[in-house]
Design a protein around this motif. Structure first.
Motif, PDB file in Angstrom:
ATOM      1  N   THR A  25      -7.596 -16.911  -6.148  1.00 34.29           N
ATOM      2  CA  THR A  25      -7.569 -17.589  -4.842  1.00 34.29           C
ATOM      3  C   THR A  25      -6.122 -17.594  -4.346  1.00 34.29           C
ATOM      4  O   THR A  25      -5.420 -18.597  -4.449  1.00 34.29           O
ATOM      5  CB  THR A  25      -8.103 -19.026  -4.952  1.00 34.29           C
ATOM      6  OG1 THR A  25      -7.393 -19.714  -5.986  1.00 34.29           O
ATOM      7  CG2 THR A  25      -9.575 -19.036  -5.301  1.00 34.29           C
ATOM      8  N   ALA A  28       1.771 -19.696  -6.386  1.00 30.41           N
ATOM      9  CA  ALA A  28       0.932 -19.880  -7.572  1.00 30.41           C
ATOM     10  C   ALA A  28      -0.293 -18.974  -7.498  1.00 30.41           C
ATOM     11  O   ALA A  28      -0.952 -18.895  -6.454  1.00 30.41           O
ATOM     12  CB  ALA A  28       0.502 -21.336  -7.697  1.00 30.41           C
ATOM     13  N   THR A  72      -3.705 -18.890  -8.454  1.00 34.28           N
ATOM     14  CA  THR A  72      -4.801 -19.730  -8.929  1.00 34.28           C
ATOM     15  C   THR A  72      -6.085 -18.912  -8.933  1.00 34.28           C
ATOM     16  O   THR A  72      -6.139 -17.791  -8.398  1.00 34.28           O
ATOM     17  CB  THR A  72      -4.956 -20.970  -8.048  1.00 34.28           C
ATOM     18  OG1 THR A  72      -5.162 -20.548  -6.693  1.00 34.28           O
ATOM     19  CG2 THR A  72      -3.698 -21.839  -8.108  1.00 34.28           C
ATOM     20  N   THR A  91     -10.726 -19.300  -9.616  1.00 32.82           N
ATOM     21  CA  THR A  91     -11.912 -20.019 -10.074  1.00 32.82           C
ATOM     22  C   THR A  91     -12.537 -19.200 -11.199  1.00 32.82           C
ATOM     23  O   THR A  91     -12.378 -17.981 -11.254  1.00 32.82           O
ATOM     24  CB  THR A  91     -12.929 -20.214  -8.938  1.00 32.82           C
ATOM     25  OG1 THR A  91     -13.315 -18.921  -8.422  1.00 32.82           O
ATOM     26  CG2 THR A  91     -12.328 -21.042  -7.818  1.00 32.82           C
ATOM     27  N   PRO A 149      -2.441 -21.369 -13.910  1.00 34.02           N
ATOM     28  CA  PRO A 149      -1.974 -20.456 -12.861  1.00 34.02           C
ATOM     29  C   PRO A 149      -0.826 -19.566 -13.337  1.00 34.02           C
ATOM     30  O   PRO A 149      -0.033 -19.944 -14.204  1.00 34.02           O
ATOM     31  CB  PRO A 149      -1.506 -21.399 -11.745  1.00 34.02           C
ATOM     32  CG  PRO A 149      -2.200 -22.697 -12.032  1.00 34.02           C
ATOM     33  CD  PRO A 149      -2.291 -22.773 -13.519  1.00 34.02           C
TER      34      PRO A 149
END
Length: 288
Positions: free
Chosen positions: A198, A209, A211, A213, A225
């Motif tokens: 994401t 960062a 990130t 899911t 992350p």
């Protein structure tokens, strides 16, 4: 004195009384209790001669099974008479309940157990456990067979719960230049874990960062992350050449500078184009 010799004599007294006529022996089924059973207590005798006085069996019985028992029947005025019948000791009906169990995905099955209600003290059941096939997180029936010849066992199944395994998945650090396509994001996720990064499609220069899911049927995933380092994009700004006739003074408005390398959709404003230096009333070439 005289010596007298005695010779022992054995007398057999023959019982000439008649046997009890019309004996019919009927045995009642009894349930295993773990204690010796006198079969005579289970036998009912009917006689054409009337009621009998006493019934004695030739042995005691205990374990479940079918026994051929000979009973000796006594009635006054009649010779002791024997009669045979079958005595059934039925297995005791009990219930054994399989205990529920849990394990974490990927671990070996735990040792399954069961508890029996109604066992005679000192008796045991021999268990053989089986369970529904499958290793994914979820619930599975645990079944068992419980054997002991003295018991009729009803087994209540248990349930094995396989829980998700908790893991950390770390996103790898990446680098790119502003305006370029995003790099391929990677992680140390094991097979069976789907990672969806994401990150903004066009991140600004700096650090961002990484990130994500995570989806998995068998893992409870915590995503650590990573860092995306976005370098500034180098561009070129070129001032346009200008021409001015000597003696006419400073150019009133310079041509717009040419910008090369901008990312589509971006723009640079407030580019000031001007003359560096002092105008001279002489011929020459000057930088803008």
């Amino acid at each position: 004195g005289a010596t007298v010799d005695f010779t022992p004599v054995t007398f057999e007294i023959e019982d000439n009384r008649a046997e009890i006529a019309g004996l019919v022996a009927t045995a009642k089924a009894v349930e295993y209790t773990g204690r010796p059973i006198d079969p005579a207590s289970t036998i009912e005798i009917n006689s054409a001669e009337g009621d009998v006085v006493d019934v004695k069996a030739d042995r005691e019985i205990k374990d479940a099974g079918t026994y051929n028992v000979t009973a000796t029947v006594t009635r006054p005025g009649f010779k002791k008479t024997t009669v045979s019948t079958e005595v059934v000791v039925a297995p005791k009906a009990i219930t054994a309940t399989v205990a529920n169990a849990t394990k974490v995905y990927g671990d070996a099955d735990p040792t399954f157990t069961a508890t029996a209600e109604g066992l005679v003290a000192g008796d045991e059941l021999a268990y053989t456990f089986t369970r529904a096939e499958g290793e994914d997180a979820g619930k599975y029936a645990i079944n068992a067979t419980a054997t002991n010849a003295n018991y009729a066992v009803t087994v209540v199944p248990g349930e094995l719960t396989i829980t998700k395994k908790a893991i950390n998945v770390t996103m790898a650090d990446k680098a790119m230049t502003y305006g370029d396509a995003l790099p391929e994001f990677t992680s140390d996720a094991p097979a069976g874990v789907t990672i969806t990064p994401t990150v903004a499609e066009k991140p600004n220069a700096g650090t961002v960062a990484i990130t994500a899911t995570a989806e998995s049927a068998n893992y409870d995933v915590t995503v650590v992350p990573g860092t995306l380092t976005v370098a500034k994009k180098a561009i070129t700004i070129t001032a346009q050449n200008e021409f001015q006739v000597q003696g006419r003074g400073e150019i009133a408005e310079y041509k717009a500078a040419k910008v090369e390398g901008l990312v589509e959709g971006d723009e640079i404003t407030n580019i000031v184009v001007g003359f560096k230096g002092t105008y001279a009333d002489v011929e020459g070439t000057f930088a803008t």
